[in-house]
Design an enzyme around this catalytic site. Structure first.
Site, mmCIF file in Angstrom:
data_model
loop_
_atom_site.group_PDB
_atom_site.id
_atom_site.type_symbol
_atom_site.label_atom_id
_atom_site.label_comp_id
_atom_site.label_asym_id
_atom_site.label_seq_id
_atom_site.Cartn_x
_atom_site.Cartn_y
_atom_site.Cartn_z
ATOM 1 N N ASP A 11 0.780 -0.857 -0.224
ATOM 2 C CA ASP A 11 -0.176 0.170 -0.053
ATOM 3 C C ASP A 11 1.040 1.363 0.284
ATOM 4 O O ASP A 11 2.322 1.319 0.319
ATOM 5 C CB ASP A 11 -1.436 -0.091 0.837
ATOM 6 C CG ASP A 11 -2.038 -1.177 1.305
ATOM 7 O OD1 ASP A 11 -2.281 -1.680 0.177
ATOM 8 O OD2 ASP A 11 -2.302 -1.512 2.836
HETATM 9 N N1 URA Z 1 -1.007 -5.431 3.836
HETATM 10 C C1 URA Z 1 -1.641 -4.320 3.576
HETATM 11 O O1 URA Z 1 -3.245 -3.978 5.144
HETATM 12 N N2 URA Z 1 -0.942 -3.609 3.284
HETATM 13 C C2 URA Z 1 0.522 -3.958 2.639
HETATM 14 O O2 URA Z 1 0.598 -3.190 2.200
HETATM 15 C C3 URA Z 1 0.809 -5.298 2.700
HETATM 16 C C4 URA Z 1 0.054 -6.235 3.516
#
Ligand code: URA
Length: 238
Positions: free
Chosen positions: A107
């Site tokens: 993310d």
């Molecule tokens: N899980 C999440 O919620 N976000 C990420 O970036 C990676 C794993």
């Protein structure tokens, strides 16, 4: 038999431009090969242990590229980004031309270890749900993490849109608010959704390990490095 190619094709294949653009750089004496300036675009070289420079910058010949990046916050993992710069802007241009891809997106607010390659088979092996490559996340939670919450993620939590509960492979408390969580899958927002499912909330998220490969302490945020043979071993199934 050792594979040989002419320097114009080599430089172009490595991502430094079209054949024509590379020919011009060679004729302009901007290329050295194994320590010697090469101004003949048709000169052929053995690809093994080939070192070259382009406009003074040193490179090794690589049939495929394998690298890791320490992703900063506020970068997006796609080529066409919406709100933030792309992680690909942190890489040298020739690698982007070679169409390297990140393996498993993070993310925009997640930091940490990302693998990047232009080897389709490697990308497939590392990202396929079948291979279940474990990933370790350092999760900073909004509320103190209780023993019950840890037990719950280890037992499995039911996420909306999933058929069956998903369990973490491991979950250890680092301090009151921070846990290390190991996951076999890479589902959308998986850590955030699992932590929400145990009535807590993710305040900070960093991927610190993939397979046996740990994010090196000396790889600064925003920096990348090539994967060594030893790193590649740590990513191979046992
Ligand atoms: N899980 C999440 O919620 N976000 C990420 O970036 C990676 C794993």
């Amino acid at each position: 038999m050792a594979k040989k190619l002419n320097i114009e094709r080599i430089i172009s294949n490595q991502g430094f431009g079209t054949r024509k653009q590379c020919r011009i750089m060679i004729l302009n004496e901007e290329i050295t090969v194994n320590g010697t300036m090469c101004d003949d675009p048709d000169a052929t070289f053995d690809l093994e242990n080939l070192h070259y420079t382009v406009k003074g910058e040193p490179w090794d010949y690589r049939e495929k590229s394998y690298l890791m990046l320490h992703k900063p916050s506020n970068y997006e993992c796609s080529h066409k980004t919406q709100h933030h710069p792309t992680i690909y802007s942190l890489l040298p241009h020739p690698l982007v031309v070679r169409d390297v891809q990140c393996i498993g997106r993070l993310d925009e607010d997640t930091t940490g270890l990302i693998l990047i390659s232009d080897d389709g088979q490697f990308i497939h092996r590392m990202s396929s749900p079948k291979h279940k490559v474990p990933k370790v996340y350092e999760v900073t939670c909004k509320h103190p993490v209780s023993d019950e919450q840890i037990a719950h993620v280890l037992k499995g939590v039911q996420l909306i849109d999933e058929n069956a509960p998903i369990a973490a492979l491991a979950c250890t408390r680092i301090n009151e608010y921070v846990i290390h969580m190991t996951l076999a899958e890479g589902k959308y927002h998986q850590v955030k959704r699992m932590v929400a499912a145990i009535s807590n909330r993710v305040e900070g998220l960093k991927r610190i390990q993939i397979g046996e490969l740990k994010l090196p302490d000396n790889l600064a945020v925003g920096k990348w490095c090539w994967l060594t043979a030893d790193d590649m071993k740590k990513l191979s199934p046992k």
